[in-house]
Design an enzyme around this catalytic site. Structure first.
Site, PDB file in Angstrom:
ATOM      1  N   ASP A 177       0.817  -1.218   0.000  1.00 58.35           N
ATOM      2  CA  ASP A 177       0.000   0.000   0.000  1.00 58.35           C
ATOM      3  C   ASP A 177       0.853   1.272   0.000  1.00 58.35           C
ATOM      4  O   ASP A 177       0.642   2.176   0.822  1.00 58.35           O
ATOM      5  CB  ASP A 177      -0.937   0.008   1.213  1.00 58.35           C
TER       6      ASP A 177
ATOM      7  N   GLU B 171     -11.315  -1.533  -3.953  1.00 56.62           N
ATOM      8  CA  GLU B 171     -10.700  -0.885  -2.799  1.00 56.62           C
ATOM      9  C   GLU B 171      -9.620   0.086  -3.264  1.00 56.62           C
ATOM     10  O   GLU B 171      -9.393   0.264  -4.461  1.00 56.62           O
ATOM     11  CB  GLU B 171     -10.100  -1.940  -1.849  1.00 56.62           C
TER      12      GLU B 171
ATOM     13  N   HIS C 200      -3.008  -1.164  -5.444  1.00 57.72           N
ATOM     14  CA  HIS C 200      -3.002  -0.236  -4.299  1.00 57.72           C
ATOM     15  C   HIS C 200      -1.911   0.829  -4.446  1.00 57.72           C
ATOM     16  O   HIS C 200      -0.894   0.824  -3.774  1.00 57.72           O
ATOM     17  CB  HIS C 200      -2.858  -0.950  -2.971  1.00 57.72           C
TER      18      HIS C 200
END
Length: 319
Positions: free
Chosen positions: A19, A192, A257
């Site tokens: 991330d 996401e 991400h």
């Protein structure tokens, strides 16, 4: 980080880390964060290619138990209205149901110094993760991946206006949910990790799809006109295919991400993302990487393919 000369660098930029979030500030420095799990670390560097070797400061340690004490994931640093804010996901240890997005504030010019104050959890409607903000058109928007009791998917991306950097005002709207097979790989259907590019009269919402441990974790894209109502789902057009995905030729899997930044001279656009260096390697092998990307004649981002590990890449322009 493995340097070859002062003109090149190699991916991955760190041996491990998920991330990745890289932010270029007006002070000429890059601020970089990755998921650490039990703390929040902040790197500060004058260069992009040296950011992983730069000094890091632990800016936050969670409480020993209770809300926000476990699984500190996906930290992002933002500079909003003259102050620094970090958004991160944390839980109380009960799994998805106890997962929330928390906000820290720092008034210091240098976010590696000063005092970080917790502003609490964002008042979202659902348990969730991967909160981010977008300042646009005089408004502050919050977007996150919300979990619900959905029969056919695990998480979807919701958006709302904010009255300040830690408080939502008004309703939340669903912008994208998993619809295509490439968004449903690895055992769960997932949208996401939202983040943004604003360019060429358009707002691009880039998000991650499928499970992060799957080879097929990839990036999807929504696009809206810059002047449209970003809280109206009808303003957005969703790509039917991933815009950045695994590449068996280069041996890079599960790219996703991500964050975006620019070279020191502002002339190049770069994507910073994590990926897995072998098929079925699992989420423990996620590594942060960065590469330059271009734009199509129609004004859309063209991310190309994930570059192979250990390839000598020119450093960002202006370094």
């Amino acid at each position: 980080m493995r340097f070859t000369t002062n003109k090149t660098f190699r991916n991955p930029i760190m041996a491990s880390g998920a991330d990745p979030w890289m932010y270029r500030h007006s002070d000429g420095c890059y601020y970089f964060m990755v998921t650490c799990g039990d703390r929040l670390d902040l790197h500060r560097s004058p260069s992009m290619s040296g950011v992983a070797l730069s000094p890091k400061t632990t800016i936050w340690l969670p409480p020993e138990e209770g809300p926000g004490s476990r699984d500190l994931w996906a930290p992002e640093i933002h500079f909003i209205q003259g102050k620094w804010y970090v958004y991160f996901t944390a839980s109380d240890g009960s799994g998805d149901a106890g997962r929330k997005i928390y906000v820290l504030e720092n008034e210091s010019d240098d976010p590696t110094k000063g005092i970080w104050t917790e502003k609490g959890a964002v008042n979202v409607a659902l348990p969730g993760l991967d909160g981010t903000v977008l300042e646009h058109g005089g408004n502050l928007y919050f977007m996150y991946a919300g979990y619900g009791h959905f029969p056919d998917y695990g998480s979807a991306i919701y958006a709302s206006l904010m009255e300040n950097p830690w408080t939502l005002t008004g309703p939340e709207v669903l912008l994208t949910k998993p619809e295509y097979e490439w968004e449903k790989q690895g055992g769960m259907a997932i949208n996401e990790g939202p983040c943004f590019l604003v360019r060429n009269g358009k707002v691009f919402l880039i998000y991650s799809a499928s499970t992060t441990w799957s080879d097929d974790y990839s990036l999807g894209m929504l696009v809206a006109d810059e002047g449209s109502d970003l809280l109206d789902p009808k303003s957005w057009t969703k790509s039917e295919r991933p815009v950045f995905a695994k590449c068996t030729e280069t041996g890079i899997y599960a790219p996703g991400h991500n964050s975006f930044t620019q070279s020191p001279d502002g002339l190049e656009d770069w994507i910073v993302y994590h990926a897995i260096p072998k098929s079925e390697g699992g989420m423990e092998l996620r590594q942060p990487r960065m590469q330059k990307f271009s734009w199509t004649a129609e004004g859309y981002p063209d991310f190309g393919k994930p570059v192979p590990s250990d390839t000598e890449c020119p450093v960002p322009s202006g370094e």
